[in-house]
Design a protein around this motif. Sequence first.
Motif, PDB file in Angstrom:
ATOM      1  N   THR A 141       0.844  -1.196   0.000  1.00  0.00           N
ATOM      2  CA  THR A 141       0.000   0.000   0.000  1.00  0.00           C
ATOM      3  C   THR A 141       0.878   1.244   0.000  1.00  0.00           C
ATOM      4  O   THR A 141       0.640   2.182  -0.771  1.00  0.00           O
ATOM      5  CB  THR A 141      -0.953  -0.001   1.213  1.00  0.00           C
ATOM      6  N   VAL A 142       1.900   1.250   0.840  1.00  0.00           N
ATOM      7  CA  VAL A 142       2.822   2.389   0.877  1.00  0.00           C
ATOM      8  C   VAL A 142       3.530   2.530  -0.469  1.00  0.00           C
ATOM      9  O   VAL A 142       3.646   3.646  -1.010  1.00  0.00           O
ATOM     10  CB  VAL A 142       3.843   2.249   2.032  1.00  0.00           C
ATOM     11  N   VAL A 143       3.981   1.430  -1.036  1.00  0.00           N
ATOM     12  CA  VAL A 143       4.662   1.464  -2.339  1.00  0.00           C
ATOM     13  C   VAL A 143       3.736   2.062  -3.395  1.00  0.00           C
ATOM     14  O   VAL A 143       4.134   2.951  -4.168  1.00  0.00           O
ATOM     15  CB  VAL A 143       5.132   0.045  -2.755  1.00  0.00           C
ATOM     16  N   GLN A 144       2.495   1.609  -3.431  1.00  0.00           N
ATOM     17  CA  GLN A 144       1.553   2.106  -4.435  1.00  0.00           C
ATOM     18  C   GLN A 144       1.288   3.600  -4.273  1.00  0.00           C
ATOM     19  O   GLN A 144       1.201   4.331  -5.258  1.00  0.00           O
ATOM     20  CB  GLN A 144       0.239   1.314  -4.369  1.00  0.00           C
ATOM     21  N   VAL A 145       1.169   4.045  -3.035  1.00  0.00           N
ATOM     22  CA  VAL A 145       0.950   5.478  -2.792  1.00  0.00           C
ATOM     23  C   VAL A 145       2.161   6.277  -3.266  1.00  0.00           C
ATOM     24  O   VAL A 145       2.019   7.311  -3.924  1.00  0.00           O
ATOM     25  CB  VAL A 145       0.644   5.746  -1.300  1.00  0.00           C
ATOM     26  N   LEU A 146       3.347   5.796  -2.943  1.00  0.00           N
ATOM     27  CA  LEU A 146       4.557   6.509  -3.368  1.00  0.00           C
ATOM     28  C   LEU A 146       4.674   6.541  -4.888  1.00  0.00           C
ATOM     29  O   LEU A 146       5.058   7.567  -5.466  1.00  0.00           O
ATOM     30  CB  LEU A 146       5.792   5.874  -2.733  1.00  0.00           C
ATOM     31  N   LEU A 147       4.335   5.449  -5.540  1.00  0.00           N
ATOM     32  CA  LEU A 147       4.375   5.429  -7.011  1.00  0.00           C
ATOM     33  C   LEU A 147       3.376   6.423  -7.602  1.00  0.00           C
ATOM     34  O   LEU A 147       3.663   7.080  -8.609  1.00  0.00           O
ATOM     35  CB  LEU A 147       4.070   4.020  -7.526  1.00  0.00           C
ATOM     36  N   ALA A 148       2.221   6.550  -6.964  1.00  0.00           N
ATOM     37  CA  ALA A 148       1.199   7.469  -7.457  1.00  0.00           C
ATOM     38  C   ALA A 148       1.614   8.922  -7.284  1.00  0.00           C
ATOM     39  O   ALA A 148       1.101   9.803  -7.966  1.00  0.00           O
ATOM     40  CB  ALA A 148      -0.125   7.217  -6.737  1.00  0.00           C
ATOM     41  N   ARG A 149       2.553   9.155  -6.372  1.00  0.00           N
ATOM     42  CA  ARG A 149       3.008  10.525  -6.117  1.00  0.00           C
ATOM     43  C   ARG A 149       4.308  10.856  -6.828  1.00  0.00           C
ATOM     44  O   ARG A 149       4.845  11.940  -6.630  1.00  0.00           O
ATOM     45  CB  ARG A 149       3.255  10.708  -4.621  1.00  0.00           C
ATOM     46  N   ALA A 150       4.855   9.960  -7.613  1.00  0.00           N
ATOM     47  CA  ALA A 150       6.151  10.157  -8.262  1.00  0.00           C
ATOM     48  C   ALA A 150       7.201  10.505  -7.207  1.00  0.00           C
ATOM     49  O   ALA A 150       7.713  11.607  -7.158  1.00  0.00           O
ATOM     50  CB  ALA A 150       6.075  11.237  -9.327  1.00  0.00           C
ATOM     51  N   PRO A 151       7.529   9.535  -6.335  1.00  0.00           N
ATOM     52  CA  PRO A 151       8.384   9.808  -5.178  1.00  0.00           C
ATOM     53  C   PRO A 151       9.857   9.931  -5.542  1.00  0.00           C
ATOM     54  O   PRO A 151      10.257   9.623  -6.650  1.00  0.00           O
ATOM     55  CB  PRO A 151       8.200   8.551  -4.337  1.00  0.00           C
ATOM     56  N   ASP A 152      10.585  10.341  -4.520  1.00  0.00           N
ATOM     57  CA  ASP A 152      12.031  10.259  -4.686  1.00  0.00           C
ATOM     58  C   ASP A 152      12.402   8.785  -4.571  1.00  0.00           C
ATOM     59  O   ASP A 152      11.705   8.007  -3.940  1.00  0.00           O
ATOM     60  CB  ASP A 152      12.749  11.127  -3.646  1.00  0.00           C
ATOM     61  N   GLY A 153      13.476   8.420  -5.190  1.00  0.00           N
ATOM     62  CA  GLY A 153      13.862   7.013  -5.246  1.00  0.00           C
ATOM     63  C   GLY A 153      14.150   6.385  -3.898  1.00  0.00           C
ATOM     64  O   GLY A 153      13.916   5.200  -3.711  1.00  0.00           O
ATOM     65  N   ASP A 154      14.655   7.160  -2.944  1.00  0.00           N
ATOM     66  CA  ASP A 154      15.016   6.608  -1.642  1.00  0.00           C
ATOM     67  C   ASP A 154      13.792   6.121  -0.867  1.00  0.00           C
ATOM     68  O   ASP A 154      13.806   5.033  -0.296  1.00  0.00           O
ATOM     69  CB  ASP A 154      15.770   7.644  -0.807  1.00  0.00           C
ATOM     70  N   ALA A 155      12.734   6.912  -0.844  1.00  0.00           N
ATOM     71  CA  ALA A 155      11.525   6.526  -0.113  1.00  0.00           C
ATOM     72  C   ALA A 155      10.902   5.281  -0.732  1.00  0.00           C
ATOM     73  O   ALA A 155      10.481   4.361  -0.023  1.00  0.00           O
ATOM     74  CB  ALA A 155      10.521   7.666  -0.092  1.00  0.00           C
ATOM     75  N   LEU A 156      10.856   5.241  -2.053  1.00  0.00           N
ATOM     76  CA  LEU A 156      10.295   4.086  -2.740  1.00  0.00           C
ATOM     77  C   LEU A 156      11.146   2.843  -2.513  1.00  0.00           C
ATOM     78  O   LEU A 156      10.622   1.763  -2.227  1.00  0.00           O
ATOM     79  CB  LEU A 156      10.150   4.377  -4.235  1.00  0.00           C
ATOM     80  N   ALA A 157      12.455   2.985  -2.608  1.00  0.00           N
ATOM     81  CA  ALA A 157      13.350   1.846  -2.402  1.00  0.00           C
ATOM     82  C   ALA A 157      13.217   1.295  -0.990  1.00  0.00           C
ATOM     83  O   ALA A 157      13.209   0.072  -0.789  1.00  0.00           O
ATOM     84  CB  ALA A 157      14.798   2.255  -2.680  1.00  0.00           C
ATOM     85  N   GLU A 158      13.075   2.174  -0.006  1.00  0.00           N
ATOM     86  CA  GLU A 158      12.904   1.719   1.381  1.00  0.00           C
ATOM     87  C   GLU A 158      11.591   0.961   1.549  1.00  0.00           C
ATOM     88  O   GLU A 158      11.559  -0.101   2.167  1.00  0.00           O
ATOM     89  CB  GLU A 158      12.939   2.899   2.341  1.00  0.00           C
ATOM     90  N   ALA A 159      10.509   1.483   0.993  1.00  0.00           N
ATOM     91  CA  ALA A 159       9.209   0.812   1.113  1.00  0.00           C
ATOM     92  C   ALA A 159       9.227  -0.535   0.394  1.00  0.00           C
ATOM     93  O   ALA A 159       8.685  -1.528   0.912  1.00  0.00           O
ATOM     94  CB  ALA A 159       8.107   1.708   0.560  1.00  0.00           C
ATOM     95  N   GLU A 160       9.850  -0.608  -0.769  1.00  0.00           N
ATOM     96  CA  GLU A 160       9.938  -1.881  -1.489  1.00  0.00           C
ATOM     97  C   GLU A 160      10.772  -2.889  -0.706  1.00  0.00           C
ATOM     98  O   GLU A 160      10.432  -4.083  -0.654  1.00  0.00           O
ATOM     99  CB  GLU A 160      10.522  -1.658  -2.880  1.00  0.00           C
TER     100      GLU A 160
END
Length: 174
Positions: A141-160
């Motif tokens: 869920t966190v990953v999907q939200v971050l993807l929908a917001r075009a996140p910085d790579g660090d936040a997405l990598a941590e959630a994944e």
Amino acid sequence: MKLVATCAAAALLCLLAGCASAPPVPAPPITADFDPAAMIAAIDQAGVAESRELVVRPLSNGNIAGLKEDLGDLRAPDRLAENARQLDLALDTHPDDAELLQARAENAILQRDLVTAERMARRAAAVGAQAGPHCRRHWETVVQVLLARAPDGDALAEAEARRDACTVAAPPRY
């Protein structure tokens, strides 16, 4: 006398400025390809147990089961706002129920409220199972939200990474 009046006026202005509230922080922008149904499908897929995986199920609360029965289909488009209110009321009395938190996160996605979705999913991950499909579901869920917001790579990598760490092999059976 003018100096005292000027100082008093300046002090009053400083005091009033300190009372002013900060403007609300705007929600991060949503990408053009935002698709709540696809996000929910990805979350559902993450919650499927893999063969030979350790599955940790949270203890169920009878009151919560009754509430979920009363609510019916939590994803019904015509009941999203009412279900959100009911889930919020249930969370007032059971704030650490990971299943309720996850349901509210998914409800928020369907209502296009990604700030609430991320907050609820992170809370669910903090209080819920730390391994297995439920854990993976929270972090997906966190990953999907971050993807929908075009996140910085660090936040997405941590959630994944956290999502992937939820998959733990079951102990061998002899």
